[in-house]
Design an enzyme around this catalytic site. Structure first.
Site, PDB file in Angstrom:
ATOM      1  N   ASP A  54      27.070  24.622   0.046  1.00 25.40           N
ATOM      2  CA  ASP A  54      27.034  24.486  -1.418  1.00 25.40           C
ATOM      3  C   ASP A  54      25.816  23.667  -1.814  1.00 25.40           C
ATOM      4  O   ASP A  54      25.523  22.627  -1.209  1.00 25.40           O
ATOM      5  CB  ASP A  54      28.302  23.792  -1.925  1.00 25.40           C
ATOM      6  CG  ASP A  54      28.233  23.554  -3.428  1.00 25.40           C
ATOM      7  OD1 ASP A  54      28.434  24.516  -4.193  1.00 25.40           O
ATOM      8  OD2 ASP A  54      27.961  22.403  -3.836  1.00 25.40           O
ATOM      9  N   TYR A  59      20.313  19.081  -7.538  1.00 27.31           N
ATOM     10  CA  TYR A  59      20.178  18.229  -6.372  1.00 27.31           C
ATOM     11  C   TYR A  59      18.707  18.110  -5.963  1.00 27.31           C
ATOM     12  O   TYR A  59      18.134  18.975  -5.313  1.00 27.31           O
ATOM     13  CB  TYR A  59      20.995  18.762  -5.200  1.00 27.31           C
ATOM     14  CG  TYR A  59      22.480  18.885  -5.474  1.00 27.31           C
ATOM     15  CD1 TYR A  59      23.099  18.142  -6.478  1.00 27.31           C
ATOM     16  CD2 TYR A  59      23.274  19.748  -4.733  1.00 27.31           C
ATOM     17  CE1 TYR A  59      24.453  18.254  -6.729  1.00 27.31           C
ATOM     18  CE2 TYR A  59      24.628  19.864  -4.959  1.00 27.31           C
ATOM     19  CZ  TYR A  59      25.216  19.119  -5.967  1.00 27.31           C
ATOM     20  OH  TYR A  59      26.561  19.243  -6.213  1.00 27.31           O
ATOM     21  N   LYS A  85      24.735  26.451  -8.488  1.00 30.83           N
ATOM     22  CA  LYS A  85      25.277  26.080  -9.795  1.00 30.83           C
ATOM     23  C   LYS A  85      24.347  26.507 -10.920  1.00 30.83           C
ATOM     24  O   LYS A  85      23.155  26.754 -10.706  1.00 30.83           O
ATOM     25  CB  LYS A  85      25.540  24.574  -9.817  1.00 30.83           C
ATOM     26  CG  LYS A  85      26.483  24.178  -8.669  1.00 30.83           C
ATOM     27  CD  LYS A  85      26.808  22.714  -8.645  1.00 30.83           C
ATOM     28  CE  LYS A  85      27.748  22.408  -7.494  1.00 30.83           C
ATOM     29  NZ  LYS A  85      27.096  22.474  -6.180  1.00 30.83           N
ATOM     30  N   SER A 241      32.580   9.696  -2.773  1.00 33.98           N
ATOM     31  CA  SER A 241      31.139   9.386  -2.869  1.00 33.98           C
ATOM     32  C   SER A 241      30.715   8.289  -1.922  1.00 33.98           C
ATOM     33  O   SER A 241      29.625   7.744  -2.055  1.00 33.98           O
ATOM     34  CB  SER A 241      30.685   9.078  -4.303  1.00 33.98           C
ATOM     35  OG  SER A 241      30.961   7.765  -4.687  1.00 33.98           O
ATOM     36  N   GLY A 242      31.556   7.957  -0.936  1.00 38.55           N
ATOM     37  CA  GLY A 242      31.092   7.064   0.117  1.00 38.55           C
ATOM     38  C   GLY A 242      32.083   6.040   0.617  1.00 38.55           C
ATOM     39  O   GLY A 242      32.140   5.739   1.806  1.00 38.55           O
ATOM     40  N   ILE A 243      32.899   5.469  -0.258  1.00 37.89           N
ATOM     41  CA  ILE A 243      33.714   4.316   0.116  1.00 37.89           C
ATOM     42  C   ILE A 243      34.730   4.629   1.200  1.00 37.89           C
ATOM     43  O   ILE A 243      35.069   3.778   2.024  1.00 37.89           O
ATOM     44  CB  ILE A 243      34.401   3.719  -1.135  1.00 37.89           C
ATOM     45  CG1 ILE A 243      34.996   2.349  -0.814  1.00 37.89           C
ATOM     46  CG2 ILE A 243      35.458   4.680  -1.696  1.00 37.89           C
ATOM     47  CD1 ILE A 243      35.460   1.584  -2.021  1.00 37.89           C
ATOM     48  N   LEU A 244      35.218   5.878   1.248  1.00 34.75           N
ATOM     49  CA  LEU A 244      36.203   6.234   2.274  1.00 34.75           C
ATOM     50  C   LEU A 244      35.537   6.533   3.621  1.00 34.75           C
ATOM     51  O   LEU A 244      36.222   6.709   4.627  1.00 34.75           O
ATOM     52  CB  LEU A 244      37.044   7.421   1.817  1.00 34.75           C
ATOM     53  CG  LEU A 244      37.987   7.133   0.646  1.00 34.75           C
ATOM     54  CD1 LEU A 244      38.634   8.410   0.138  1.00 34.75           C
ATOM     55  CD2 LEU A 244      39.054   6.104   1.052  1.00 34.75           C
TER      56      LEU A 244
END
Length: 342
Positions: A54, A59, A85, A241-244
């Site tokens: 994707d 981007y 998109k 978006s990153g924290i996990l």
């Protein structure tokens, strides 16, 4: 590694692999990415068995599509799936390239955009994407960022939905002609999901934030409405978006911004429970969305080949039912959230 299973994308007839690759990091989200590293990351995805990619014009202002296309146009047609998109149209920056606006990208290309959800804008965006990719077809198009985060006021959002009335005709023509198989909408804020469902017959939503270990509020209204209408889900940011992925580190990001103290504390508690069950937090975060029958695929991004390879390996980790039950008992996961089978 076990082969990636495929899942139906709503009622579109399109089947997606359970794991794909999201293209935002290839556009240099948060940090610059040398070309060799970008191509090595894409090659690692291919060698890991990933066949769904994707991307988007947004981007890196076209950079992600250029990079993704470099890999895909070397492959046998029909051996992969690609989505991109629509909603932004690009033109060259009329000035010195170093002065081109690049936010929020660390690098990217020196092009400037305008939002355009009209018939002509959708068709222009679609054709430009094919040229950047070097492909003559993609399997799905996603209406991108028609939300308050980018359009701010209700009046502006309403104007863009009005503009989309003609834009939908373009998307419908492309689907009816067989050029694309599915039409989606990219969602950062769950509040607009019902509005889309009321106005256009989508095949799927690509949700960035609303369904992760951090947040499951879409189970109240949005997901039941999707199920009723046969609308599938692709989860674009299973790591929130990153924290996990990073855990409660000082530089952790949640919802594309520095994590709040409350978010950091929740992740500390999630991490502690995962550690007790000897399961990496990243494995739980990656596998959790796939427990919901509406979710066809998860598409985490990656900056390095090692991150891609790790994501693929994390899908094969066995997670005991007891872990999900403890998360629900501790109030860290909704009790009505479907979880993967043990």
């Amino acid at each position: 590694m076990t082969p990636l299973p495929t899942r139906p994308l709503g009622t579109s007839g399109l089947e997606l692999p359970a794991l794909g690759l999201g293209g935002a990091p290839l556009g240099e989200l948060f940090q610059r990415l040398p070309e060799a590293q970008a191509q090595a990351t894409l090659q690692a995805a291919w060698e890991s068995g990933i066949r769904y990619f994707d991307t988007a014009p947004w981007y890196g202002h076209g950079l992600s599509e250029h990079r993704t296309g470099h890999l895909l146009r070397q492959q046998t047609p029909g051996s992969f799936l690609c989505s991109t998109k629509v909603g932004r149209v690009y033109t060259r920056f009329r000035g010195h390239p170093d002065q081109a606006p690049r936010q929020p990208w660390a690098g990217g290309l020196p092009f400037t955009l305008r939002f355009d959800y009209s018939y002509d804008g959708i068709m222009r965006s679609y054709e430009d994407s094919l040229l950047r990719l070097g492909l003559n077809q993609v399997q799905a198009l996603v209406i991108h960022d028609l939300d308050f985060g980018y359009h701010r006021t209700e009046a502006h959002v309403a104007r863009k939905f009005k503009e989309l009335e003609s834009g939908w005709k373009a998307l419908d023509e492309l689907k009816r002609s067989g050029e694309i198989a599915a039409i989606g909408a990219g969602i950062n804020e769950e509040a607009l999901m019902m509005r889309f469902l009321d106005q256009v017959p989508l095949d799927f939503f690509l949700v960035a934030m609303p369904y992760t270990l951090m947040d499951q509020e879409v189970l109240d209204q949005e997901f039941p409405a999707c199920e009723q209408q046969g609308v599938g889900i692709v989860v674009g940011a299973p790591y929130a978006s990153g924290i996990l992925a990073t855990g409660p580190a000082p530089e952790a990001k949640y919802r594309y911004a520095p994590a709040s103290p409350d978010a950091l504390e929740k992740v500390r508690r999630l991490s502690a429970i995962c550690a007790r069950h000897q399961v990496p937090l990243k494995a739980a975060a990656l596998q959790f969305p796939l427990g919901h029958p509406l979710v066809a695929s998860i598409i985490p991004g990656a900056f390095t080949p090692e991150q891609v390879q790790e994501n693929r390996q994390l899908l094969d980790i066995s997670i005991p039912t007891d872990l999900w039950q403890e998360l629900q008992h501790e109030g860290l996961l909704r009790p009505d959230a479907p979880v993967p089978a043990g």
